[in-house]
Design an enzyme around this catalytic site. Structure first.
Site, mmCIF file in Angstrom:
data_model
loop_
_atom_site.group_PDB
_atom_site.id
_atom_site.type_symbol
_atom_site.label_atom_id
_atom_site.label_comp_id
_atom_site.label_asym_id
_atom_site.label_seq_id
_atom_site.Cartn_x
_atom_site.Cartn_y
_atom_site.Cartn_z
ATOM 1 N N PHE A 60 16.194 21.392 67.019
ATOM 2 C CA PHE A 60 17.500 20.874 67.438
ATOM 3 C C PHE A 60 18.646 21.741 66.896
ATOM 4 O O PHE A 60 19.390 22.370 67.665
ATOM 5 C CB PHE A 60 17.605 19.417 66.974
ATOM 6 C CG PHE A 60 18.987 18.871 66.838
ATOM 7 C CD1 PHE A 60 19.938 19.031 67.842
ATOM 8 C CD2 PHE A 60 19.355 18.164 65.686
ATOM 9 C CE1 PHE A 60 21.225 18.513 67.701
ATOM 10 C CE2 PHE A 60 20.634 17.650 65.547
ATOM 11 C CZ PHE A 60 21.567 17.827 66.539
ATOM 12 N N ALA B 49 6.065 23.303 65.360
ATOM 13 C CA ALA B 49 5.534 22.051 64.791
ATOM 14 C C ALA B 49 6.290 20.861 65.375
ATOM 15 O O ALA B 49 5.695 19.871 65.800
ATOM 16 C CB ALA B 49 5.664 22.061 63.275
ATOM 17 N N TYR C 11 10.566 13.806 50.957
ATOM 18 C CA TYR C 11 11.474 14.713 51.684
ATOM 19 C C TYR C 11 12.690 15.062 50.823
ATOM 20 O O TYR C 11 13.079 16.231 50.708
ATOM 21 C CB TYR C 11 11.929 14.051 52.999
ATOM 22 C CG TYR C 11 12.992 14.832 53.742
ATOM 23 C CD1 TYR C 11 12.681 16.008 54.421
ATOM 24 C CD2 TYR C 11 14.319 14.390 53.768
ATOM 25 C CE1 TYR C 11 13.666 16.721 55.105
ATOM 26 C CE2 TYR C 11 15.305 15.095 54.436
ATOM 27 C CZ TYR C 11 14.974 16.266 55.109
ATOM 28 O OH TYR C 11 15.946 16.976 55.774
HETATM 29 N N1 LIG Z 1 19.002 16.589 61.843
HETATM 30 C C1 LIG Z 1 19.562 16.113 60.729
HETATM 31 O O1 LIG Z 1 20.260 15.104 60.741
HETATM 32 C C2 LIG Z 1 19.335 16.814 59.417
HETATM 33 C C3 LIG Z 1 19.934 16.263 58.260
HETATM 34 C C4 LIG Z 1 19.736 16.924 57.047
HETATM 35 C C5 LIG Z 1 19.000 18.085 56.995
HETATM 36 N N2 LIG Z 1 18.406 18.577 58.134
HETATM 37 C C6 LIG Z 1 17.625 19.811 58.030
HETATM 38 O O2 LIG Z 1 18.041 20.702 59.050
HETATM 39 C C7 LIG Z 1 16.955 21.525 59.461
HETATM 40 C C8 LIG Z 1 16.788 21.474 60.971
HETATM 41 O O3 LIG Z 1 16.541 20.125 61.354
HETATM 42 P P1 LIG Z 1 16.441 19.656 62.873
HETATM 43 O O4 LIG Z 1 17.057 18.319 62.952
HETATM 44 O O5 LIG Z 1 16.895 20.735 63.771
HETATM 45 O O6 LIG Z 1 14.864 19.454 63.001
HETATM 46 P P2 LIG Z 1 13.834 19.991 64.106
HETATM 47 O O7 LIG Z 1 12.543 19.322 63.772
HETATM 48 O O8 LIG Z 1 14.389 19.839 65.464
HETATM 49 O O9 LIG Z 1 13.763 21.539 63.760
HETATM 50 C C9 LIG Z 1 12.961 22.072 62.748
HETATM 51 C C10 LIG Z 1 12.301 23.318 63.299
HETATM 52 O O10 LIG Z 1 11.492 23.926 62.266
HETATM 53 C C11 LIG Z 1 10.262 24.308 62.840
HETATM 54 N N3 LIG Z 1 9.224 24.358 61.811
HETATM 55 C C12 LIG Z 1 8.678 23.297 61.154
HETATM 56 N N4 LIG Z 1 7.725 23.725 60.317
HETATM 57 C C13 LIG Z 1 7.689 25.075 60.427
HETATM 58 C C14 LIG Z 1 6.887 26.081 59.825
HETATM 59 N N5 LIG Z 1 5.933 25.766 58.922
HETATM 60 N N6 LIG Z 1 7.103 27.359 60.168
HETATM 61 C C15 LIG Z 1 8.041 27.688 61.097
HETATM 62 N N7 LIG Z 1 8.815 26.773 61.695
HETATM 63 C C16 LIG Z 1 8.642 25.480 61.375
HETATM 64 C C17 LIG Z 1 9.983 23.249 63.884
HETATM 65 O O11 LIG Z 1 9.020 23.645 64.849
HETATM 66 C C18 LIG Z 1 11.357 23.038 64.469
HETATM 67 O O12 LIG Z 1 11.621 23.930 65.527
HETATM 68 C C19 LIG Z 1 15.747 21.044 58.671
HETATM 69 O O13 LIG Z 1 15.632 21.865 57.514
HETATM 70 C C20 LIG Z 1 16.138 19.632 58.264
HETATM 71 O O14 LIG Z 1 15.473 19.224 57.088
HETATM 72 C C21 LIG Z 1 18.564 17.969 59.345
#
Ligand SMILES: NC(=O)c1ccc[n+]([C@@H]2O[C@H](COP(=O)([O-])OP(=O)(O)OC[C@H]3O[C@@H](n4cnc5c(N)ncnc54)[C@H](O)[C@@H]3O)[C@@H](O)[C@H]2O)c1
Length: 327
Positions: free
Chosen positions: A17, A40, A150
């Site tokens: 995302f 993933a 987490y």
């Molecule tokens: N969405 C939120 O509200 C939020 C809030 C706080 C922190 N975050 C952090 O922001 C970041 C992005 O979150 P998001 O909401 O886009 O989540 P998301 O799940 O849409 O994106 C995470 C991406 O990381 C990839 N990924 C996971 N494991 C992997 C691995 N071992 N190797 C390579 N790629 C891998 C996934 O395939 C995915 O494309 C994350 O670090 C999340 O912890 C998000």
């Protein structure tokens, strides 16, 4: 606003995302963008539109594999590290995998960035690091005890970032995101975030289910504010602004009851029947903190962060996107 332009940028988790939204903006600003993702939780359809762009390269790989990280950081100026396994409940169900990806994967990325001479490393930290702290609004230097695996992983990232910056003279910035929402956030699956999940339920005329009485509140943050913060962090020059962490939020809190009211109101503009969908309540979920609200003063002062989208403005944009893409 300072922009990230004409650079070589690695976005890890770029099929997810937040990552895919970063890539979209960066490609529009003449950057060369490398995406490292193992799909993933990310989706190929999120990056399909970029494949035809000669400035875009996909490396299908895993941050748990150091060789993949080294390959991806080769020749890169800036890393925007988003790859991780999100979701508190996921980490409660499978703490080992969350730790492997979010902690071991994180150190791999730091080591690879160090050895490749990356100039700036910006990473996704999390508001979950505030844990059980009752302090409101949340200010960066007052945190509580983590409430989930987490949250531990995201706090450990901050500790490693600090140590790597000092030991190896790296430039690292952590962005503590608060409940981000917007286009391409996945509405499906057990670990979906509340806004896309509720939008999808309402579009399907199914009752969204609020855990608890709906008075819990969050600082919901529209994706474009997060993209802005990443660009500012990637380009800030002042020494005191580097090697630290920032809250990235809008700086207002919204209860779940308010959220569902607005979602119904804005979706009813597309289909008036949605105004009649009932909201249901279940028991509170363990580990949920009642209120979350960020102070964004530090980011405003040191990064010139100026979030353009309030929650309501962001919801209208997000709903338009979901209506076009889910219907
Ligand atoms: N969405 C939120 O509200 C939020 C809030 C706080 C922190 N975050 C952090 O922001 C970041 C992005 O979150 P998001 O909401 O886009 O989540 P998301 O799940 O849409 O994106 C995470 C991406 O990381 C990839 N990924 C996971 N494991 C992997 C691995 N071992 N190797 C390579 N790629 C891998 C996934 O395939 C995915 O494309 C994350 O670090 C999340 O912890 C998000």
């Amino acid at each position: 606003m300072r922009k990230l332009e004409n650079k070589s940028v690695l976005v890890t988790g770029g099929a997810g995302f937040i990552g895919s939204n970063l890539i979209e903006t960066l490609l529009g600003q003449n950057n060369k963008v490398i995406c490292l993702d193992n799909f993933a939780t990310g989706k190929r359809k999120n990056i399909d539109p970029f494949n035809a762009n000669p400035n875009f390269t996909l490396i299908e790989g895993d941050i748990r594999n150091l060789d993949d990280c080294i390959k991806a950081t080769n020749g890169v100026d800036v890393v925007l590290h988003q790859a991780a396994l999100g979701s508190v409940p996921r980490s409660i169900n499978d703490p080992i995998t969350s730790n492997d990806v979010n902690v071991s994967g994180f150190i791999n990325m730091l080591v690879a960035a160090r050895d490749s001479g990356v100039k700036r490393f910006v990473y996704a930290a999390s508001s979950s690091t505030y844990g059980d702290s009752k302090n409101l609004p949340k200010v960066e230097h007052i945190i509580g005890k983590p409430l989930s695996p987490y949250a531990i992983t995201k706090y450990v990232n901050e500790l490693y970032a600090d140590v790597f910056a000092n030991l190896y003279n790296m430039q690292i910035i952590g962005l503590r995101y608060f409940n981000v929402f917007g286009r391409r956030q996945d509405p499906d699956g057990a670990y979906a975030a509340v806004i896309p999940k509720f939008v999808k339920s309402l579009i399907d005329k199914e009752s969204p289910i609020i855990n608890g009485d709906g008075t819990f509140s969050r600082d919901f943050t529209y994706i474009d504010n997060v993209v802005q913060a990443n660009q500012l962090a990637a380009t800030v020059e002042a020494e005191k602004a580097i090697n630290t962490v920032y809250n990235v939020a809008f700086g207002e809190r919204t209860t779940l009851n308010e959220l569902t009211t607005w979602l119904k109101e804005f979706l009813a503009e597309f289909d008036s029947d949605i105004a009649n969908v009932e909201i249901k309540h279940h028991e509170e979920r363990s580990g949920d903190i009642p209120h979350s609200l960020a102070s964004i003063e530090k980011a405003k002062e040191l990064l010139n962060y100026n979030p353009k989208y309030s929650i309501k403005e962001g919801l209208k944009e997000a709903i338009k996107w979901y209506w076009e893409n889910l219907k």
